[in-house]
Design a protein around this motif. Structure first.
Motif, short mmCIF file in Angstrom:
data_model
loop_
_atom_site.label_atom_id
_atom_site.label_comp_id
_atom_site.label_asym_id
_atom_site.label_seq_id
_atom_site.Cartn_x
_atom_site.Cartn_y
_atom_site.Cartn_z
N MET A 173 24.66 9.86 5.27
CA MET A 173 26.04 9.62 5.68
C MET A 173 26.99 10.75 5.26
O MET A 173 27.00 11.17 4.11
CB MET A 173 26.52 8.29 5.07
CG MET A 173 27.65 7.64 5.82
SD MET A 173 28.17 6.15 4.95
CE MET A 173 26.77 5.09 5.25
N ARG A 174 27.78 11.22 6.20
CA ARG A 174 28.83 12.20 5.90
C ARG A 174 30.16 11.50 6.09
O ARG A 174 30.43 10.96 7.16
CB ARG A 174 28.72 13.42 6.84
CG ARG A 174 27.62 14.37 6.48
CD ARG A 174 28.12 15.47 5.53
NE ARG A 174 27.13 15.73 4.49
CZ ARG A 174 27.22 15.26 3.24
NH1 ARG A 174 28.26 14.53 2.87
NH2 ARG A 174 26.30 15.52 2.36
N MET A 175 31.00 11.49 5.07
CA MET A 175 32.25 10.74 5.18
C MET A 175 33.46 11.67 5.11
O MET A 175 33.76 12.22 4.07
CB MET A 175 32.31 9.69 4.08
CG MET A 175 32.85 8.36 4.58
SD MET A 175 32.92 7.20 3.26
CE MET A 175 31.23 6.64 3.20
N PRO A 210 39.71 11.28 5.53
CA PRO A 210 40.52 10.14 5.99
C PRO A 210 39.73 8.84 6.06
O PRO A 210 40.26 7.78 5.76
CB PRO A 210 40.97 10.58 7.39
CG PRO A 210 40.87 12.06 7.38
CD PRO A 210 39.74 12.39 6.48
N ALA A 258 37.13 8.06 4.13
CA ALA A 258 36.96 7.62 2.74
C ALA A 258 38.24 6.98 2.21
O ALA A 258 38.19 5.96 1.53
CB ALA A 258 36.56 8.81 1.88
N ALA A 259 39.38 7.57 2.56
CA ALA A 259 40.66 7.00 2.12
C ALA A 259 40.88 5.63 2.73
O ALA A 259 41.29 4.68 2.05
CB ALA A 259 41.81 7.94 2.51
N TRP A 260 40.56 5.50 4.01
CA TRP A 260 40.69 4.23 4.71
C TRP A 260 39.83 3.15 4.03
O TRP A 260 40.29 2.05 3.75
CB TRP A 260 40.27 4.42 6.17
CG TRP A 260 40.61 3.28 7.07
CD1 TRP A 260 41.78 3.11 7.75
CD2 TRP A 260 39.78 2.17 7.43
NE1 TRP A 260 41.73 1.95 8.49
CE2 TRP A 260 40.52 1.35 8.31
CE3 TRP A 260 38.49 1.78 7.07
CZ2 TRP A 260 40.00 0.18 8.85
CZ3 TRP A 260 37.97 0.61 7.61
CH2 TRP A 260 38.73 -0.18 8.49
N LEU A 261 38.58 3.52 3.73
CA LEU A 261 37.66 2.57 3.11
C LEU A 261 38.12 2.17 1.70
O LEU A 261 37.85 1.07 1.24
CB LEU A 261 36.25 3.17 3.05
CG LEU A 261 35.53 3.25 4.38
CD1 LEU A 261 34.26 4.09 4.25
CD2 LEU A 261 35.17 1.86 4.90
N SER A 262 38.84 3.08 1.03
CA SER A 262 39.28 2.78 -0.33
C SER A 262 40.33 1.67 -0.35
O SER A 262 40.55 1.05 -1.40
CB SER A 262 39.83 4.04 -1.00
OG SER A 262 41.12 4.34 -0.51
N TYR A 263 40.98 1.40 0.79
CA TYR A 263 41.97 0.32 0.83
C TYR A 263 41.38 -1.01 1.29
O TYR A 263 42.08 -2.02 1.33
CB TYR A 263 43.14 0.71 1.76
CG TYR A 263 44.02 1.76 1.15
CD1 TYR A 263 44.79 1.47 0.03
CD2 TYR A 263 44.06 3.05 1.67
CE1 TYR A 263 45.58 2.45 -0.56
CE2 TYR A 263 44.85 4.03 1.09
CZ TYR A 263 45.61 3.72 -0.02
OH TYR A 263 46.38 4.68 -0.60
N VAL A 264 40.09 -0.98 1.63
CA VAL A 264 39.46 -2.21 2.13
C VAL A 264 39.49 -3.35 1.10
O VAL A 264 39.91 -4.46 1.43
CB VAL A 264 38.03 -1.92 2.62
CG1 VAL A 264 37.24 -3.20 2.82
CG2 VAL A 264 38.08 -1.12 3.93
#
Lengths: 111, 242
Positions: free
Chosen positions: A32-34, A37, A39-45
């Motif tokens: 997986m290459r993340m 943006p 990664a940032a989006w996923l950090s707010y999940v």
């Protein structure tokens, strides 16, 4: 202590559709290459999910928005949030929250 | 020798880190067991459900829907648990160095709480799977034990209402919400609060309009997108697991 075959079947089917979304991204993790943006989006999940579930729980417990200001779920929910802030402890929050809710429910039912 | 000692240390640290979650799970697991028993599931079925499915809200859904259409049940459980796809994707960079079997095991036990806790505690990628597996197993065993106790008690005291037990889940979310907001690094704390408020507003609005299992994903997507747009421009090095 019986297990009905049809219930076991339903449990296994539920497990099958649960484990795939849980496991698939981790199995492909090394490929997986993340992009930043994403990664940032996923950090707010986590914060989004938890907040949505909490407020859903205290505002829509009866299937509709509270019609009385002394709704036990709403009152206990707000107070439990304060307890969570003060205690910073999941265990204390859960124990005190449950007791608080039980007490408020008894008071509201008694009036 | 040193490897064995290190593994034992990871095992202890992982289990210890899971204690808050395990305590919460014992309470909520008890509630889930009571709900399961009152929905007509036997204690053995409740325990199997918790051991095989190990998904809190899905188990409440299961107790609610298992007597109806199997298609509705399985579809709803799939949609309810689809959020794990986000968790697993967000967690993937942390397990990049581990073997396939460990990555499978860690994913299979991913929950709202273990994901939140591990994401907050881990400074970077996992060097070994032991810490995370110990954390997961501690939560898992506590959940299953709570389920069993609740199933037995729920069946035994069926006539007596257990007030407050159903509130355990909400209280757990309150604690986790505070963990999330206060745990966010300085500049992102305000953004985390705004994200939480947007998620709550969208979720409650959608649920009040038409309750459904995809509302949670929709609320999360809107809120996380707002979070990215509001974020300070600093690169998310830690979250990317770099």
């Amino acid at each position: 202590m019986s297990v009905r075959p049809e219930v076991l079947g339903l449990i296994l089917a539920s497990m099958a559709v649960t484990i795939v979304p849980r496991v698939l991204p981790l199995l492909g993790a090394h490929r997986m290459r993340m992009p930043g943006p994403v990664a940032a989006w996923l950090s707010y999940v986590p914060v989004a999910v938890i907040s949505a579930l909490f407020f859903n729980e205290i505002l829509l417990a009866g299937g509709h928005l509270p019609r009385q200001p002394d709704d036990p779920h709403l009152l206990a929910g707000v107070l439990t949030l304060a307890i969570a802030f003060l205690s910073r402890s999941i265990a204390i929050t859960v124990i005190v929250g449950v007791l608080l809710f039980a007490g408020l429910q008894a008071v509201v039912a008694g009036t | 020798m040193t490897e064995t000692r290190r593994r034992r240390g990871d095992l202890l640290r992982g289990s210890r880190a899971a204690i808050p979650v395990a305590l919460g799970y014992a309470g909520i697991g008890f509630a889930a067991g009571v709900v399961g028993a009152r929905a007509g599931l036997s204690p053995a079925e409740v325990v199997l459900l918790s051991l095989i499915l190990f998904a809190g809200s899905a188990q409440f859904v299961f107790a609610d829907l298992y007597t109806g259409s199997p298609v509705t049940l399985v579809t709803t459980i799939f949609l309810v648990n689809l959020r794990h796809l986000l968790y697993a994707t967000a967690f993937a960079p942390r397990v990049r160095g581990l073997g396939a079997l460990q990555r499978f095991g860690i994913g299979a036990q991913l929950t709202d709480e273990t994901f939140s806790l591990a994401s907050s505690l881990l400074p970077g990628p996992l060097q070994s799977g032991t810490w995370m597996i110990a954390l997961n197993m501690t939560a898992y065993l506590s959940w299953a034990t709570g389920n069993l106790a609740g199933a037995v008690a729920g069946g035994a005291v069926a006539a007596v209402d257990g007030p407050g037990l159903d509130f355990a889940l909400a209280a757990m979310f309150a604690a986790l919400l505070m963990m999330q907001v206060t745990g966010a690094p300085g500049g992102r704390r305000t953004v985390a609060v705004v994200v939480a408020m947007i998620a709550a507003t969208v979720m409650v609005a959608l649920q009040a309009w038409r309750a459904g299992p995809l509302n949670l994903l929709a609320a999360t997507a809107v809120a996380a997108t707002a979070g990215v747009l509001l974020s300070p421009s600093a690169p998310e090095a830690m979250e990317a697991g770099a």
